[in-house]
Design a protein around this motif. Structure first.
Motif, PDB file in Angstrom:
ATOM      1  N   PHE A  11      26.297  -4.701  32.418  1.00 31.30           N
ATOM      2  CA  PHE A  11      25.547  -3.642  31.736  1.00 31.30           C
ATOM      3  C   PHE A  11      25.763  -3.669  30.226  1.00 31.30           C
ATOM      4  CE2 PHE A  11      25.011  -2.216  36.074  1.00 31.30           C
ATOM      5  CZ  PHE A  11      23.647  -1.969  36.052  1.00 31.30           C
ATOM      6  N   ARG A  24       9.700  -0.632  33.206  1.00 36.58           N
ATOM      7  CA  ARG A  24      10.715   0.417  33.199  1.00 36.58           C
ATOM      8  C   ARG A  24      10.160   1.748  32.680  1.00 36.58           C
ATOM      9  NH1 ARG A  24      15.768   2.005  34.397  1.00 36.58           N
ATOM     10  NH2 ARG A  24      16.701   3.290  32.797  1.00 36.58           N
ATOM     11  N   TYR A  66      27.203  10.844  35.642  1.00 39.15           N
ATOM     12  CA  TYR A  66      28.163   9.759  35.864  1.00 39.15           C
ATOM     13  C   TYR A  66      27.409   8.435  35.996  1.00 39.15           C
ATOM     14  CZ  TYR A  66      32.194   7.134  37.028  1.00 39.15           C
ATOM     15  OH  TYR A  66      33.195   6.188  36.970  1.00 39.15           O
ATOM     16  N   ALA A  67      27.959   7.378  35.364  1.00 39.89           N
ATOM     17  CA  ALA A  67      27.274   6.085  35.275  1.00 39.89           C
ATOM     18  C   ALA A  67      25.943   6.309  34.556  1.00 39.89           C
ATOM     19  CB  ALA A  67      27.076   5.447  36.647  1.00 39.89           C
ATOM     20  N   ASP A  88      30.353   6.361  31.461  1.00 41.49           N
ATOM     21  CA  ASP A  88      29.887   5.060  31.943  1.00 41.49           C
ATOM     22  C   ASP A  88      30.966   4.032  31.664  1.00 41.49           C
ATOM     23  OD1 ASP A  88      26.806   3.906  32.688  1.00 41.49           O
ATOM     24  OD2 ASP A  88      28.275   2.405  32.004  1.00 41.49           O
ATOM     25  N   ILE A  89      31.022   3.042  32.523  1.00 39.32           N
ATOM     26  CA  ILE A  89      32.028   1.984  32.375  1.00 39.32           C
ATOM     27  C   ILE A  89      31.675   1.015  31.245  1.00 39.32           C
ATOM     28  CG2 ILE A  89      31.025   0.271  33.975  1.00 39.32           C
ATOM     29  CD1 ILE A  89      33.852   0.030  35.183  1.00 39.32           C
ATOM     30  N   ASN A 117      35.951   5.110  33.922  1.00 43.87           N
ATOM     31  CA  ASN A 117      35.754   4.715  35.327  1.00 43.87           C
ATOM     32  C   ASN A 117      36.674   5.593  36.160  1.00 43.87           C
ATOM     33  OD1 ASN A 117      35.430   3.507  37.794  1.00 43.87           O
ATOM     34  ND2 ASN A 117      36.529   1.628  37.267  1.00 43.87           N
ATOM     35  N   GLY A 141      22.689   8.443  38.802  1.00 45.76           N
ATOM     36  CA  GLY A 141      21.371   7.818  38.949  1.00 45.76           C
ATOM     37  C   GLY A 141      21.466   6.320  39.140  1.00 45.76           C
ATOM     38  N   SER A 142      20.984   5.843  40.275  1.00 49.30           N
ATOM     39  CA  SER A 142      20.857   4.399  40.543  1.00 49.30           C
ATOM     40  C   SER A 142      22.147   3.623  40.285  1.00 49.30           C
ATOM     41  CB  SER A 142      19.736   3.790  39.681  1.00 49.30           C
ATOM     42  OG  SER A 142      18.564   4.547  39.811  1.00 49.30           O
TER      43      SER A 142
HETATM   44  C1  SAM Z   1      21.409   0.812  37.087  1.00 53.35           C
HETATM   45  S1  SAM Z   1      22.354   1.559  35.822  1.00 53.35           S
HETATM   46  C2  SAM Z   1      21.809   3.232  35.915  1.00 53.35           C
HETATM   47  C3  SAM Z   1      21.971   3.963  34.603  1.00 53.35           C
HETATM   48  C4  SAM Z   1      21.413   5.395  34.591  1.00 53.35           C
HETATM   49  N1  SAM Z   1      22.144   6.272  35.474  1.00 53.35           N
HETATM   50  C5  SAM Z   1      19.939   5.393  34.938  1.00 53.35           C
HETATM   51  O1  SAM Z   1      19.568   6.075  35.902  1.00 53.35           O
HETATM   52  O2  SAM Z   1      19.161   4.745  34.228  1.00 53.35           O
HETATM   53  C6  SAM Z   1      23.969   1.659  36.547  1.00 53.35           C
HETATM   54  C7  SAM Z   1      25.049   2.129  35.568  1.00 53.35           C
HETATM   55  O3  SAM Z   1      26.275   2.294  36.297  1.00 53.35           O
HETATM   56  C8  SAM Z   1      27.351   1.952  35.430  1.00 53.35           C
HETATM   57  N2  SAM Z   1      28.529   1.754  36.266  1.00 53.35           N
HETATM   58  C9  SAM Z   1      28.703   0.810  37.219  1.00 53.35           C
HETATM   59  N3  SAM Z   1      29.900   0.966  37.819  1.00 53.35           N
HETATM   60  C10 SAM Z   1      30.500   2.042  37.237  1.00 53.35           C
HETATM   61  C11 SAM Z   1      31.739   2.716  37.441  1.00 53.35           C
HETATM   62  N4  SAM Z   1      32.614   2.321  38.349  1.00 53.35           N
HETATM   63  N5  SAM Z   1      32.010   3.791  36.679  1.00 53.35           N
HETATM   64  C12 SAM Z   1      31.136   4.198  35.717  1.00 53.35           C
HETATM   65  N6  SAM Z   1      29.948   3.604  35.496  1.00 53.35           N
HETATM   66  C13 SAM Z   1      29.629   2.540  36.245  1.00 53.35           C
HETATM   67  C14 SAM Z   1      26.818   0.746  34.685  1.00 53.35           C
HETATM   68  O4  SAM Z   1      27.531   0.450  33.520  1.00 53.35           O
HETATM   69  C15 SAM Z   1      25.359   1.160  34.436  1.00 53.35           C
HETATM   70  O5  SAM Z   1      25.216   1.803  33.190  1.00 53.35           O
END
Ligand code: SAM
Length: 288
Positions: A11, A24, A66-67, A88-89, A117, A141-142
């Motif tokens: 990411f 997108r 989250y994320a 976010d990580i 994380n 989300g996703s």
């Molecule tokens: C597909 S993106 C979705 C981003 C946003 N939520 C959206 O709906 O557009 C997935 C996100 O999850 C984050 N991510 C993955 N594993 C994670 C973790 N263990 N903790 C926090 N964030 C995480 C990634 O860095 C990325 O930004």
């Protein structure tokens, strides 16, 4: 941790172009509209949309995204909450999230994100300040399909909710979007970490309950390795989602599968995914 690290790298490398792909723009609108159509269903006591109408302490509605990525869910729910915290990580995603908010003049006290994380073994110490607890809603989300252990993840996220708060997740549902011609002859994909091979081991399906992903195998095979390495599963089934919500102590579980499929493109391959929303409430402690 290997999966988390793969996510951080993937990411981080994707951030600059994450929101640029023409497909997108439609996906963002679709998700945003669907989230807003589900406000009552989500069941949070939302803030009134009038801007800054002298918000009392009691009327605060605090969102943990989250994320958070670049902030799709934060923007969808922004008008209905009073403060948003992103985690976010990926440091690059967090920078992009914060830049977008400051670019449109939103103060950091209202919307801001940090790198984190919550799912590491030592993460009970992480983000331990009170501002990272007692959320009215934690939204993801996703991203659940990127998490190594969804039960642990859900428990850690529930710790961040206030009693009566809601966990709301968005992800892909298994099989629902499957084209009939793909109904047989391909199998769900289960990934056990970036260093494993990517075999479509049937034995895992029975154990984990993932099968019949709606991504055809030929598409799966052509997705970039870094993307495949960042995911744990391609999709979920309802019983599994209910199980990890309930194991984390959430009540009033509900799931909603969106009618309109989400169109996505990666590496020149297109796919359609079926999106679900799931929610559960952290119980309010009863006096004994
Ligand atoms: C597909 S993106 C979705 C981003 C946003 N939520 C959206 O709906 O557009 C997935 C996100 O999850 C984050 N991510 C993955 N594993 C994670 C973790 N263990 N903790 C926090 N964030 C995480 C990634 O860095 C990325 O930004």
């Amino acid at each position: 941790m290997a999966l988390a690290e793969a996510n951080r790298k993937f990411f981080d490398s994707l951030t600059d172009t994450y929101d640029d792909a023409p497909w997108r723009a439609k996906a963002i609108t679709q998700i945003t509209d669907a989230v807003r159509e589900h406000l009552n269903w989500i069941g949070v006591n939302w803030a009134k949309p009038e801007p800054n109408a002298g918000v009392e302490e009691a009327e605060k509605v605090r969102l943990l995204d989250y994320a958070c990525g670049t902030g799709l869910i934060s923007r969808a729910l922004g008008p209905y909450v009073t403060t948003t915290t992103g985690i976010d990580i990926s440091p690059n995603m967090v920078s992009a999230f914060n830049k977008r908010a400051t670019d449109v003049g939103i103060p950091q006290s209202q919307v801001s994100a940090v790198v984190g994380n919550l799912f590491t073994p030592e993460s009970s110490d992480a983000l331990a300040e009170p501002e990272y607890f007692n959320f009215d809603i934690v939204a993801v989300g996703s991203a659940y399909h990127h998490f190594e252990d969804v039960t642990l993840a859900t428990k850690r996220l529930v710790e961040r909710l206030k009693p009566g708060g809601v966990l709301f997740i968005i992800d892909f549902i298994q099989g629902a979007g499957m084209d009939h011609s793909h109904e047989h002859g391909h199998h769900g994909y289960v990934h056990h970490g970036p260093n494993n091979d990517h075999g479509h081991g049937h034995a895992h399906h029975a154990h984990h309950g993932y099968s019949h992903t709606d991504i055809p195998e030929d598409v799966l095979k052509e997705l970039p390795k870094e993307m495949i390495d960042s995911i744990k599963v391609t999709d979920f089934d309802e019983a599994h989602v209910r199980a990890f919500f309930e194991e984390a102590g959430l009540v009033e579980f509900a799931i909603s599968v969106l009618d309109e499929k989400l169109y996505m493109e990666y590496s020149g391959r297109s796919m359609e995914r079926t999106v679900f929303f799931a929610k559960g409430m952290k119980p309010v402690a009863q006096d004994i």
